[in-house]
Design a protein around this motif. Sequence first.
Motif, short mmCIF file in Angstrom:
data_model
loop_
_atom_site.label_atom_id
_atom_site.label_comp_id
_atom_site.label_asym_id
_atom_site.label_seq_id
_atom_site.Cartn_x
_atom_site.Cartn_y
_atom_site.Cartn_z
N SER A 91 0.71 -1.06 -0.08
CA SER A 91 0.17 -0.10 0.00
C SER A 91 0.92 1.48 0.05
O SER A 91 0.70 1.98 -0.71
CB SER A 91 -0.79 0.05 1.13
N LEU A 112 -14.19 -10.82 -7.76
CA LEU A 112 -13.06 -10.87 -6.53
C LEU A 112 -13.66 -11.73 -5.40
O LEU A 112 -14.76 -11.59 -5.18
CB LEU A 112 -12.27 -9.64 -6.23
N LEU A 133 -3.00 -12.48 -4.91
CA LEU A 133 -3.13 -11.21 -5.30
C LEU A 133 -4.89 -10.71 -5.71
O LEU A 133 -5.01 -9.58 -5.38
CB LEU A 133 -2.48 -11.25 -6.77
N SER A 134 -5.58 -11.60 -5.87
CA SER A 134 -7.10 -11.53 -6.14
C SER A 134 -7.71 -11.07 -4.83
O SER A 134 -8.51 -10.23 -4.43
CB SER A 134 -7.63 -12.74 -6.74
N VAL A 187 -6.56 -7.45 -3.79
CA VAL A 187 -7.14 -6.20 -4.53
C VAL A 187 -7.85 -5.09 -3.89
O VAL A 187 -7.59 -4.05 -3.49
CB VAL A 187 -7.79 -6.58 -5.54
N LEU A 188 -9.06 -5.62 -3.20
CA LEU A 188 -9.99 -4.69 -2.28
C LEU A 188 -9.36 -4.22 -1.14
O LEU A 188 -9.39 -2.94 -0.99
CB LEU A 188 -11.12 -5.59 -2.07
N LEU A 223 -6.17 -3.57 -0.56
CA LEU A 223 -5.21 -2.70 -1.20
C LEU A 223 -5.91 -1.20 -1.38
O LEU A 223 -5.23 -0.14 -1.20
CB LEU A 223 -4.32 -3.16 -2.30
N ILE A 224 -6.94 -1.28 -2.37
CA ILE A 224 -7.75 -0.09 -2.87
C ILE A 224 -8.13 0.88 -1.57
O ILE A 224 -7.78 1.77 -1.28
CB ILE A 224 -8.88 -0.46 -3.69
#
Lengths: 269, 323
Positions: free
Chosen positions: B107, B164, B187-188, B191-192, B194-195
């Motif tokens: 992040s 996801l 990784l999948s 994603v959320l 991290l956002i």
Amino acid sequence: MNKMMKAGLAVVILIVIAAVFAPVIAPQDYRKQDVSNRLMPPSKAHVMGTDELGRDVFSRLVRGTRVSITVGVLAVLISAVIGVLLGIIAGYFGGVIDNIIMRGVDIFLTVPTLFLILMLIVFLGPSVFNIVIIIGLTSWTDIARIVRAEVLYIKKLPYAEAAAVLGFKKRRIMFGHILPNAFAPVLVYITFGVSGAILAESGLSFLGLGVQPPEPSWGNILTSGKDYIDTAWWLVLYPGLSIFAAVFSFNLLGEGLRDYLNPKLDREG
Amino acid sequence: MKRYILKRLLLAVPVLFGITLITFFIIHLTPGGFTAVNMQMDIRTSPDSIERMRHLYGLDKPVISQYIDWFGRTITFNFGESFIDHRPVLHKVAERLPATLLLNILSLALVFFFGVILGVISAVKRNTAVDKIITVFTFIGYSIPTFWLALILMLFVSVKAGLLPVSGMVSIDFDYMTLPQKIGDLLSHLVLPLIVTSIGGLAYISRFVKSGMVEALSQQYVRAAYAKGLSRKTVLYRSALKNSLLPVITLLGMSVPGLIGGSFIFETIFAWPGMGRLAYESALSFDYPVIMGVVTMGAVLTLLGNLAADIAYAAVDPRIRYK
């Protein structure tokens, strides 16, 4: 006044009005349950739908405004009083006193604030009163640093030195001469602080560590929204939008104030 | 440089000491704290066994000597064992550390990379439509309640669209996957979270870079660089950007506690097995040794982050070293 400030101020005033006149504005009693009409989507009777007990979501959000604004404003006032006092003492006296206070600030900046809040909430028990005190006691470091930097600058200005030469008492110089001139940045940080406190309160309430049901708050309405996320989008959308609108408008107001009072804000350190 | 690092290290000692002091006294002196739980055991508990409990945890000694005992153990990273599952606290924290570090380091990298890009664009295209769009975006970014954003993203991306995974760090069948599958799976899941973790910091850093760039662009040395006949690109990236990036280093160091502590809210939402969630779970179950361990470790990590930032700053800006 610039555009940002006007827009922010307008929404902030709206929110404050909603908080003060909550019982008049809310179309229904925020406590009234009606289980036969539970989880109803927005309609004419319930503009923002109903929750899992059939209570009117709009009325609960209006009532929640009161809690959020109270917590936000009171918590920030507490942190402002602590921050201003410590900042002015550190800046004015300098030396050992300054060193001790600033190391204290370092310590508070190092412990993750939310861990501290979490710990205190769990031990003292979740209640509106405790949240106000805890957020207030853990968020004074920014204001203390800003005020200290201001005071360091102001105390070297001719009028402050003149006051010292004239033999005024230290307390009078600190609070009568220096503080009023250091007020602009304090005001800006108070405004940003309110949005920070509202975010903290709603986050804690969302996790069940803040305002306790049946008393509604934006955060704890969202908690039940989470459980019905598949079926009742209005329970997720509207409380979140309320928090966002409040935080956004206080930030806008703070930003506008910062520009408005700009010449006084170029000294940080 | 060596002297500077040594000085910073020495300054960290009293701070570390203060952190242990705060952690210890909050837990021991607040009503509902350490002492209270052991006192209010079952009503049928004999005074005798309460006495034995108190003795076992050293609660019959004066608070000061309890603190000294605890401090002595803490500096060797011995936080005792959990009340709940009796595993050493250090193990419990250590197994959560990778998840927290993975999320936070990624992040930070994202925030830094995109924050600088957005900030530079905003500064260079000042007062154009692009700048205004970026400004509005950053404003929304730091006003949006992250736990709400997390819910909305989960609803639309994971539940409705099924793009996801909803939560967790890896899928149930993770152990049976091949390495590329494992990486893809991780990784999948990233994603959320991290956002959500990055959006506030992104807004903050890009605003900071923008104001630094705007200021740098009005400096004498930038004008001198143009006068020398350097291209616009060279001036922007070699002269102006380098100087406006300096304060960002400090800002990155200061954002560490927020990343570690702030994560407990959405670590809970996303069921991410990090330190924040460990703190939350152990606080709710009054697992004092774990809470004290997590808070102390969190603070130590923060201290290290700040130290690294200070040293990095001194390395790129010689003025700091000789102050």
